[in-house]
Design an enzyme around this catalytic site. Structure first.
Site, mmCIF file in Angstrom:
data_model
loop_
_atom_site.group_PDB
_atom_site.id
_atom_site.type_symbol
_atom_site.label_atom_id
_atom_site.label_comp_id
_atom_site.label_asym_id
_atom_site.label_seq_id
_atom_site.Cartn_x
_atom_site.Cartn_y
_atom_site.Cartn_z
ATOM 1 N N ASN A 137 61.872 18.492 21.878
ATOM 2 C CA ASN A 137 61.053 19.247 20.996
ATOM 3 C C ASN A 137 61.433 20.646 21.402
ATOM 4 O OD1 ASN A 137 59.317 20.772 23.228
ATOM 5 N ND2 ASN A 137 58.579 18.463 23.481
ATOM 6 N N ASP B 38 55.421 13.336 22.537
ATOM 7 C CA ASP B 38 53.908 11.808 22.515
ATOM 8 C C ASP B 38 54.246 10.114 22.698
ATOM 9 O OD1 ASP B 38 51.743 13.957 23.112
ATOM 10 O OD2 ASP B 38 52.108 14.985 20.891
ATOM 11 N N LYS C 72 75.032 3.161 18.828
ATOM 12 C CA LYS C 72 75.730 4.416 17.851
ATOM 13 C C LYS C 72 74.596 3.699 16.880
ATOM 14 C CE LYS C 72 76.323 7.855 15.145
ATOM 15 N NZ LYS C 72 77.217 8.959 14.861
ATOM 16 N N PRO D 113 53.238 7.779 28.139
ATOM 17 C CA PRO D 113 52.024 7.718 28.821
ATOM 18 C C PRO D 113 51.491 9.540 29.350
ATOM 19 C CG PRO D 113 53.774 7.631 30.206
ATOM 20 C CD PRO D 113 53.922 7.539 29.507
ATOM 21 N N ASP D 114 50.449 9.775 28.808
ATOM 22 C CA ASP D 114 50.189 10.853 29.159
ATOM 23 C C ASP D 114 50.228 11.816 30.396
ATOM 24 O OD1 ASP D 114 48.135 13.139 29.675
ATOM 25 O OD2 ASP D 114 47.984 13.264 27.263
ATOM 26 N N ILE D 115 50.091 12.381 31.279
ATOM 27 C CA ILE D 115 50.841 12.369 32.827
ATOM 28 C C ILE D 115 49.969 13.087 33.105
ATOM 29 C CG2 ILE D 115 52.017 13.515 34.436
ATOM 30 C CD1 ILE D 115 54.617 13.615 32.201
ATOM 31 N N LYS E 40 40.509 19.247 24.943
ATOM 32 C CA LYS E 40 41.390 19.067 25.940
ATOM 33 C C LYS E 40 40.727 18.513 26.926
ATOM 34 C CE LYS E 40 45.316 19.492 23.355
ATOM 35 N NZ LYS E 40 46.461 20.216 22.932
ATOM 36 N N LYS F 6 41.183 14.493 29.122
ATOM 37 C CA LYS F 6 41.585 14.771 29.663
ATOM 38 C C LYS F 6 41.343 15.018 31.448
ATOM 39 C CE LYS F 6 46.294 15.679 26.932
ATOM 40 N NZ LYS F 6 46.830 15.605 26.358
HETATM 41 O O1 C5P Z 1 47.672 15.951 24.156
HETATM 42 P P1 C5P Z 1 48.553 17.392 24.372
HETATM 43 O O2 C5P Z 1 49.991 16.983 23.992
HETATM 44 O O3 C5P Z 1 48.418 18.765 23.461
HETATM 45 O O4 C5P Z 1 48.203 18.001 25.366
HETATM 46 C C1 C5P Z 1 48.970 18.818 25.860
HETATM 47 C C2 C5P Z 1 48.946 19.579 27.252
HETATM 48 O O5 C5P Z 1 48.794 17.735 27.967
HETATM 49 C C3 C5P Z 1 49.868 20.028 28.670
HETATM 50 O O6 C5P Z 1 49.947 20.130 29.935
HETATM 51 C C4 C5P Z 1 50.948 18.907 27.964
HETATM 52 O O7 C5P Z 1 51.766 18.925 29.348
HETATM 53 C C5 C5P Z 1 50.025 17.299 29.263
HETATM 54 N N1 C5P Z 1 50.770 16.388 28.669
HETATM 55 C C6 C5P Z 1 51.231 15.349 29.338
HETATM 56 N N2 C5P Z 1 51.531 14.050 29.394
HETATM 57 C C7 C5P Z 1 51.997 13.837 28.129
HETATM 58 C C8 C5P Z 1 51.313 14.773 26.692
HETATM 59 C C9 C5P Z 1 50.952 16.010 26.935
HETATM 60 O O8 C5P Z 1 50.971 15.643 30.598
HETATM 61 N N3 C5P Z 1 52.476 12.506 27.420
#
Ligand code: C5P
Length: 407
Positions: free
Chosen positions: A214, A283, A293, A312-314, A345, A349
């Site tokens: 991105n 995501d 390739k 995974p969502d960190i 969020k 989160k």
């Molecule tokens: O879910 P979204 O991307 O909108 O949330 C943004 C927040 O979550 C940011 O702080 C981003 O660094 C964190 N994030 C994360 N791991 C992911 C997706 C988002 O830590 N896989």
């Protein structure tokens, strides 16, 4: 960007050493950042660079002697040190450091350092010398002594020396010394705290030559890392692929993918006081990494078997930590309904604070507007350069930290 040293009056001392050539650039950078600079030189320093050069760059007469009758009361050492917000000696030779350690005052430079009011006019010292002189026990002993007496001793660089040898003892570059001085003036709101930050985009490979990523530049996260380090924190920065220099004093871990970022963050998060997730983590990632390739097939809308899987969502994982969970700060880059999505969020989160911004207005830009959303309410930090916003954010975080996380 705003002038970082506006309103600061710096007493810049030069002692003798080849690094005096860097002091010309240093005074130029300090003036460019809004400081006024009074230069004082030892006699040895005048052998390496002329007072004329330093006068032209600082726009003020340079002081070299305690016997200079031009000073109205003949007390340049008193007058100069009463006006200054800080005294910076760059270069500080081994001999000058020895003098400071002993409190000697046989020339204007050492006299001024001794005569300055310690509480009002802090002393920063940028050593510069040959590696053997640097490593000598006498020099190291003197450095410990001046630090114990309250001086702020800057690091030295490593590399080629004017004498032809290679090693420790080079004076920092002018821009590094300027940044150290700017950092020195920042309030130490996170002293003794450990702060972990993610920054930049992630890159999710599809095949050996392609990937999903991105437009995050990492600028905001790097500014937050710099601001946290300036505030006295021990900072670890986990960075996706970006082209940005590491802020001074920050430990950096480079990663590519969301999974690598997760693997770098999770084992460390429990030992931190604050976790700030500024990274724009992808995501999804390709479910399977192709070994070669992927070739385009005529008439095919998408590659055969190309599927995405969730990363995974960190932030959410750190937010869920049961034991020793750090204070968690997330970012929300949205295109609309900022407050609503940020609050959503915050809960989803389990963050303590969400910093909302409009994606298109921040990615790659040097300035930004932030909306802070937490349990207590909302607060907007108006448009400003990212470093100024990062400093405001750091002070907002420091104000919210609970005493239980005090080291
Ligand atoms: O879910 P979204 O991307 O909108 O949330 C943004 C927040 O979550 C940011 O702080 C981003 O660094 C964190 N994030 C994360 N791991 C992911 C997706 C988002 O830590 N896989």
């Amino acid at each position: 960007m705003s002038l970082q040293l506006e309103g600061k009056h710096i007493l810049l001392g030069l002692s003798g050493g080849i690094a005096c050539y860097k002091a010309a650039e240093l005074v130029r950078l300090l003036v460019k950042d809004g400081a006024t600079v009074q230069v004082v030189m030892s006699e040895a320093a005048t052998q390496f660079i002329t007072p004329v050069t330093m006068q032209a760059l600082s726009n003020r007469p340079v002081r070299t002697s305690q016997w200079d009758a031009a000073e109205f009361n003949n007390m340049a050492h008193i007058n100069m040190s009463r006006e200054a917000d800080a005294m910076l000696i760059a270069p500080a030779s081994a001999d000058l450091i020895a003098k400071l350690a002993q409190g000697r005052a046989d020339d204007l430079l050492s006299l001024t350092a001794l005569a300055r009011p310690i509480e009002r006019c802090p002393l920063l010292v940028a050593p510069a010398m040959n590696r053997e002189m640097w490593a000598h026990p006498a020099t190291q002993r003197n450095l410990r002594q001046i630090a114990a007496d309250g001086a702020h001793v800057l690091n030295v660089g490593t590399g080629d020396q004017a004498c032809g040898e290679t090693g420790d003892g080079r004076m920092l570059e002018a821009a590094e010394i300027r940044d150290e001085l700017i950092a020195f003036f920042q309030p130490k709101r996170l002293a003794g705290r450990r702060v972990l930050i993610t920054a930049g985009p992630t890159f999710e490979p599809i095949d050996p030559v392609r990937g999903l990523t991105n437009r995050s530049s990492g600028k905001m996260g790097f500014a937050v890392a710099r601001a946290a380090a300036e505030a006295g924190a021990e900072v670890t920065l986990v960075a996706g692929p970006v082209h940005l220099p590491t802020p001074r004093g920050v430990r950096r871990i480079d990663v590519q993918t969301a999974q690598q970022m997760f693997d770098a963050v999770l084992p460390r998060a429990g030992q931190q006081d604050v976790f700030i997730a500024t990274a724009a983590v992808a995501d999804w990632r390709p479910a399977k990494l192709a070994d070669h390739k992927i070739k385009k097939q005529p008439g095919q809308a998408a590659p055969a078997g190309f599927e995405l899987t969730e990363n995974p969502d960190i932030l959410a994982a750190v937010g869920k930590l049961a034991a020793s969970r750090p204070f968690c700060v997330g970012f929300a880059a949205e295109s609309q309904d900022l407050a609503k999505f940020a609050r959503d969020k915050l809960e989803r989160k389990r963050a303590d604070l969400i910093v909302g911004n409009i994606g298109a207005a921040t990615f790659g830009q040097d300035d930004n507007t932030l909306l802070l959303v937490d349990k207590a309410g909302e607060r907007e930090l108006p448009r400003n350069d990212k470093l100024s916003l990062a400093r405001e954010l750091v002070s907002e975080i420091a104000a919210r930290m609970t005493p239980t996380t005090t080291p």
